[in-house]
Scaffold this motif. Structure first.
Motif, mmCIF file in Angstrom:
data_model
loop_
_atom_site.group_PDB
_atom_site.id
_atom_site.type_symbol
_atom_site.label_atom_id
_atom_site.label_comp_id
_atom_site.label_asym_id
_atom_site.label_seq_id
_atom_site.Cartn_x
_atom_site.Cartn_y
_atom_site.Cartn_z
ATOM 1 N N GLU A 63 0.839 -1.205 0.000
ATOM 2 C CA GLU A 63 0.000 0.000 0.000
ATOM 3 C C GLU A 63 0.869 1.248 0.000
ATOM 4 O O GLU A 63 1.845 1.332 0.738
ATOM 5 N N VAL A 64 0.479 2.211 -0.833
ATOM 6 C CA VAL A 64 1.198 3.472 -0.941
ATOM 7 C C VAL A 64 0.163 4.592 -0.907
ATOM 8 O O VAL A 64 -0.817 4.555 -1.649
ATOM 9 N N HIS A 65 0.390 5.566 -0.026
ATOM 10 C CA HIS A 65 -0.508 6.714 0.080
ATOM 11 C C HIS A 65 0.336 7.972 0.080
ATOM 12 O O HIS A 65 1.283 8.080 0.857
ATOM 13 N N LYS A 66 -0.005 8.917 -0.780
ATOM 14 C CA LYS A 66 0.679 10.216 -0.793
ATOM 15 C C LYS A 66 -0.376 11.298 -0.650
ATOM 16 O O LYS A 66 -1.371 11.298 -1.364
ATOM 17 N N MET A 67 -0.144 12.188 0.308
ATOM 18 C CA MET A 67 -1.100 13.276 0.527
ATOM 19 C C MET A 67 -0.398 14.440 1.213
ATOM 20 O O MET A 67 0.735 14.310 1.675
ATOM 21 N N GLY A 68 -1.088 15.556 1.284
ATOM 22 C CA GLY A 68 -0.559 16.726 1.958
ATOM 23 C C GLY A 68 -0.368 16.466 3.442
ATOM 24 O O GLY A 68 -1.088 15.666 4.046
ATOM 25 N N MET A 69 0.606 17.143 4.027
ATOM 26 C CA MET A 69 0.925 16.962 5.446
ATOM 27 C C MET A 69 -0.296 17.230 6.337
ATOM 28 O O MET A 69 -0.613 16.427 7.214
ATOM 29 N N ASP A 70 -0.983 18.348 6.130
ATOM 30 C CA ASP A 70 -2.139 18.683 6.966
ATOM 31 C C ASP A 70 -3.238 17.636 6.849
ATOM 32 O O ASP A 70 -3.826 17.221 7.851
ATOM 33 N N GLU A 71 -3.522 17.201 5.631
ATOM 34 C CA GLU A 71 -4.549 16.179 5.406
ATOM 35 C C GLU A 71 -4.173 14.874 6.096
ATOM 36 O O GLU A 71 -5.008 14.223 6.726
ATOM 37 N N TYR A 72 -2.906 14.486 6.027
ATOM 38 C CA TYR A 72 -2.440 13.250 6.656
ATOM 39 C C TYR A 72 -2.599 13.321 8.173
ATOM 40 O O TYR A 72 -3.144 12.408 8.795
ATOM 41 N N LEU A 73 -2.137 14.410 8.778
ATOM 42 C CA LEU A 73 -2.194 14.537 10.236
ATOM 43 C C LEU A 73 -3.626 14.676 10.746
ATOM 44 O O LEU A 73 -3.924 14.280 11.871
ATOM 45 N N ASP A 74 -4.531 15.219 9.920
ATOM 46 C CA ASP A 74 -5.943 15.325 10.312
ATOM 47 C C ASP A 74 -6.604 13.949 10.430
ATOM 48 O O ASP A 74 -7.639 13.818 11.080
ATOM 49 N N GLY A 75 -6.009 12.917 9.830
ATOM 50 C CA GLY A 75 -6.577 11.575 9.872
ATOM 51 C C GLY A 75 -6.405 10.864 11.205
ATOM 52 O O GLY A 75 -6.959 9.790 11.415
ATOM 53 N N PHE A 76 -5.652 11.442 12.125
ATOM 54 C CA PHE A 76 -5.432 10.819 13.429
ATOM 55 C C PHE A 76 -6.431 11.375 14.442
ATOM 56 O O PHE A 76 -6.775 12.552 14.404
ATOM 57 N N GLU A 77 -6.870 10.511 15.337
ATOM 58 C CA GLU A 77 -7.834 10.927 16.358
ATOM 59 C C GLU A 77 -7.191 11.837 17.397
ATOM 60 O O GLU A 77 -7.825 12.733 17.917
ATOM 61 N N GLU A 78 -5.919 11.602 17.713
ATOM 62 C CA GLU A 78 -5.235 12.436 18.691
ATOM 63 C C GLU A 78 -4.319 13.424 17.954
ATOM 64 O O GLU A 78 -4.094 13.298 16.762
ATOM 65 N N ASP A 79 -3.825 14.409 18.693
ATOM 66 C CA ASP A 79 -2.892 15.369 18.109
ATOM 67 C C ASP A 79 -1.532 14.708 17.952
ATOM 68 O O ASP A 79 -0.968 14.187 18.920
ATOM 69 N N VAL A 80 -1.024 14.702 16.727
ATOM 70 C CA VAL A 80 0.307 14.159 16.455
ATOM 71 C C VAL A 80 1.085 15.201 15.668
ATOM 72 O O VAL A 80 0.517 16.089 15.040
ATOM 73 N N LEU A 81 2.397 15.050 15.697
ATOM 74 C CA LEU A 81 3.266 16.008 15.034
ATOM 75 C C LEU A 81 4.430 15.266 14.403
ATOM 76 O O LEU A 81 5.008 14.368 15.019
ATOM 77 N N ILE A 82 4.756 15.634 13.170
ATOM 78 C CA ILE A 82 5.966 15.144 12.530
ATOM 79 C C ILE A 82 6.956 16.301 12.638
ATOM 80 O O ILE A 82 6.762 17.347 12.017
ATOM 81 N N PRO A 83 7.997 16.150 13.464
ATOM 82 C CA PRO A 83 8.838 17.287 13.826
ATOM 83 C C PRO A 83 9.624 17.933 12.681
ATOM 84 O O PRO A 83 9.817 19.131 12.663
ATOM 85 N N GLU A 84 10.097 17.152 11.725
ATOM 86 C CA GLU A 84 10.887 17.699 10.621
ATOM 87 C C GLU A 84 10.864 16.715 9.466
ATOM 88 O O GLU A 84 10.495 15.550 9.650
#
Length: 147
Positions: A63-84
């Motif tokens: 499986e391969v998924h490519k999407m915008g950073m904001d859209e990807y992080l919105d898919g999580f139920e909790e607040d997550v952050l990709i630092p860099e």
């Protein structure tokens, strides 16, 4: 809770002059493969680019998924952050239930604006490619050497 853990065994991604990567997905009867070429971090911008080549494979569906950073992080139920920008794997803290199913590994390539998520069984490092104009050329060069 989900955390993104940096993948230490991979050469870091070049971000100073922009992220440069290319990938190709191949499907065969026995397994799926994704070949990824990316520019690795340099100590000085005057050093010629070196491209790392990875091969992700899976006997079932890769499986391969490519999407915008904001859209990807919105898919999580909790607040997550990709630092860099860089390569990450999930570290999940589940509810303690044992799953009998073999789960696929998940690798993320995060650049400043998007995320490439790859679900795979095996990852192999192929020989590095030097002095290419871009990741696409490096990927074609690496694949030509395989045949």
């Amino acid at each position: 809770m989900t955390q993104f853990v940096p993948v230490e065994e991979l050469t870091p991604l070049e971000v100073e002059s922009g992220c440069d990567y290319a990938y190709l997905v191949m499907h065969a009867d026995s397994e799926d493969k994704l070949f990824l070429a990316y520019a690795s971090k340099r100590d000085f911008l005057s050093v010629p680019l070196t491209y790392q080549i990875l091969c992700f494979s899976c006997s079932s569906v890769l499986e391969v998924h490519k999407m915008g950073m904001d859209e990807y992080l919105d898919g999580f139920e909790e607040d997550v952050l990709i630092p860099e920008p860089g390569f990450y794997q999930f570290e999940t803290h589940d509810d303690g239930s044992d799953s009998a199913e073999e789960e696929l590994d998940i690798m993320l390539l995060a650049d400043p604006v998007s995320v490439l998520e790859i679900m795979y069984e095996r990852m192999d490092k192929l020989p590095e490619v030097y002095h290419c104009a871009d990741a696409k050329t490096a990927l074609i060069t690496a694949l030509s050497a395989l045949s």
